[in-house]
Structure formats: structure tokens, C-alpha cells
Write an enzyme that holds these catalytic residues in place. Structure first.
Site, PDB file in Angstrom:
ATOM      1  CG  HIS A  45      60.176  -3.552  12.060  1.00  0.00           C
ATOM      2  ND1 HIS A  45      60.350  -3.609  10.716  1.00  0.00           N
ATOM      3  CD2 HIS A  45      60.811  -5.063  12.175  1.00  0.00           C
ATOM      4  CE1 HIS A  45      60.427  -4.653  10.024  1.00  0.00           C
ATOM      5  NE2 HIS A  45      61.031  -5.621  10.766  1.00  0.00           N
ATOM      6  CG  ASP A  88      60.423  -1.108   8.545  1.00  0.00           C
ATOM      7  OD1 ASP A  88      59.466  -1.934   8.332  1.00  0.00           O
ATOM      8  OD2 ASP A  88      60.974  -1.120   9.911  1.00  0.00           O
TER       9      ASP A  88
END
Length: 312
Positions: A187, A159
Site C-alpha cells: 500500500h 487501492d
């Protein structure tokens, strides 16, 4: 040359591992002078696939790769480990409720945590990739009470890299010229990509990301949703989950653990929230901005280490 380190990758017959194993064995993660024993752990039905992966690794003729061990047994896979990269997990299937996914993964990561506790070195560095990564990491750590909590982390570097790349594309610069974005939380689509402390080198000068992008509406809108939903977008486009980018993020994450982060930069990873100053409940795995500094050995320590390796 240094003694080999033992590195296990679970879910080793899967597509993320297939993109990952070559980089580890080549020396891109732990250094180009660090020999490696690579252990490939997966479930029994995948052992024939692992045999093919072993053959390919052998055929790469990589000088650092001392041994490849395929196995379906945790007592073999986790013995004397220096590094554990836990990629394998139960994926969410159509019609499966989140509680069912969590229940299936509790069993997997309790077993693996207990095996780490019993067989691995107490200094082992554990990276959990399999989703839900934050929860799975917490379960594994709780099941390995003799290993320091600080040795466990989960992957939010993917990410982080996605956020850096989006800013770089928007500014028309290379991603290496973007630093200090932050991923807060999990996440998952609930994460918060944050560029308030990010810097961009543009036109020969370093400036705040907000000034470099010069589009607050995008930063507060499409940028956040793009990063949050990027995994789903990849699946929709290629009908498979992110593998190449996930493998790259795993390499980045472990390299920073092994060698430390660059001076003046921080990266994102899911770590224990204990002692944090942000008001996050302490008994969680949560993605924070992280700096890692590797302590230099004193001269006495270096001499002691050297003397330990000299045969008398």
C-alpha cells in the site's frame, strides 16, 4: 441471537475510526444479527476524545452494540478479542526520514503484537491499517508467534476499490459491474494496479477490462499513476488523509474475511507470501489476489454446536 464478538479498533479517536465505528456497530461488517462489544484503544492524551466517541455511539441507539469500552491499556483492549483492526500508527511528519518512521512503528506494533499473543483469542483476525501497513503487519505477526500467520492481513482494499472505481468511471458503468482488479505489492506508490484479469459488465455482457475500456495507453499510464498516487491527491485536495474511503475499504476487507468472497471473484489484500507461486519472497506481507471460502459445517458439527448452546 449469537453471543457478542469482541472487536478492538486502535487509533479510535482518529478520523478513520470516526468514519468506521458506526458501520461496525450497525452491523454492516459482521452481520445484522451479530451483537458486538466494541473496544476503543488510543493513547492516554486521547481518552477525553474517546469519551465523546462513546457518547455518540450510545446516542446512536444501535441494537447490536452491547458495550463500548474506551481504554489506553492493551491488556484491556486486547482481552479475548475476536477481531483486531489496528488503525493507529505513527504518521510520517515533515522532515522525518523513512527509517525514523519505521523505527517509531516497530515499537508500536511489537507491543500490540505481543499483547495480541498474550491476551487475544488464538483465532483472532487481525487487520493492520496503519502505515507502512505491510511492514507493520509483519512486525505484529512476528511478535505474536502463537497466532497463525494466516490470521494477519493488511489493507490494500482501498487501492483495489480505487482501481475498480477508475475503470468503472472510464467505462460509464457502476463500480459493482467491475470485478477482479488486482493490487500487487505494498500500500504505497510502488504498488502495481493490474486489470489483465479484470472483467466489466457493459451493455448486458461481461467482457475483459481491456476491451471494455478500449484505451490501452490510459490503462498502462494514467490509470496506474492515478491509483498509485490517489492518497496524496486526496491529502492535497482536502488537507487531510483519506478517511471515508479508508473506512469503507476496512469494512469491505473484514466482511470478506468474515463471510467469504463472492463466487468467481477475488479481491486484494496484503497477506503472508508463504507458498505463493509468483516468485515473491515468502517471509513478506504482500498484496495478492485473494479468494476466501468459508467452510460449511457438517450436520454433526452443527448438532454439536447447537448442543453446546442448549442449557440442560
Amino acid at each position: 441471537m449469537a453471543e457478542p464478538i469482541r472487536v478492538v479498533v486502535t487509533g479510535a479517536a482518529g478520523q478513520i475510526a470516526y468514519s468506521l465505528l458506526y458501520s461496525i456497530a450497525k452491523g454492516d461488517v459482521f452481520g445484522h444479527d451479530q451483537p458486538i462489544v466494541l473496544i476503543l484503544l488510543d493513547i492516554p492524551p486521547m481518552l477525553p476524545v474517546l469519551d465523546g466517541v462513546v457518547m455518540e455511539l450510545q446516542d446512536c441507539a444501535l441494537p447490536l452494540l452491547r458495550e463500548v469500552i474506551p481504554t489506553d491499556k492493551v491488556e484491556v483492549g486486547f482481552k479475548d478479542l475476536d477481531v483486531a483492526i489496528l488503525v493507529g500508527s505513527m504518521p510520517r511528519k515533515e522532515g522525518m526520514e523513512r527509517k525514523d518512521l519505521l523505527k517509531a512503528n516497530v515499537a508500536i506494533f511489537k507491543t500490540q503484537g505481543a499483547a495480541l499473543d498474550k491476551y487475544a483469542k488464538k483465532t483472532v483476525k487481525v487487520l493492520v491499517v496503519g502505515n507502512p501497513a505491510n511492514t507493520n503487519c509483519l512486525i505484529a505477526s512476528k511478535s505474536a508467534p502463537s497466532i497463525p500467520k494466516e490470521n494477519f492481513s493488511c489493507l490494500t482494499r482501498l487501492d483495489h476499490n480505487r482501481a475498480s472505481s477508475q475503470v468503472a468511471i472510464r467505462c460509464g458503468v457502476s463500480s459493482e459491474h467491475v470485478k477482479n482488479v488486482i493490487i500487487w505489492g505494498n500500500h504505497s506508490s510502488t504498488q502495481y494496479p493490474d486489470v489483465h484479469h479484470a472483467k466489466v459488465r457493459k451493455g448486458g455482457a461481461e467482457m475483459a477490462a481491456y476491451d471494455a475500456v478500449n484505451d490501452e495507453a490510459w490503462l498502462r499510464g494514467d490509470f496506474i499513476s492515478t491509483v498509485q498516487l490517489r492518497g496524496a491527491a486526496v491529502i492535497k485536495a482536502r488537507k487531510l488523509s483519506s478517511a471515508m474511503s479508508a473506512a469503507k475499504a476496512i469494512c469491505d476487507h473484514m466482511r470478506d474475511i468474515w463471510f467469504g468472497t463472492k463466487e468467481g471473484e477475488f479481491i486484494s489484500m496484503g497477506v503472508f507470501a508463504g507458498g505463493n507461486s509468483y516468485g515473491i519472497p515468502e517471509d513478506l506481507i504482500y498484496s495478492f489476489p485473494v479468494q476466501i471460502k468459508i467452510r460449511a459445517l457438517s450436520l454433526d458439527e452443527q448438532l454439536t454446536a447447537l448442543s453446546d448452546t442448549v442449557e440442560m
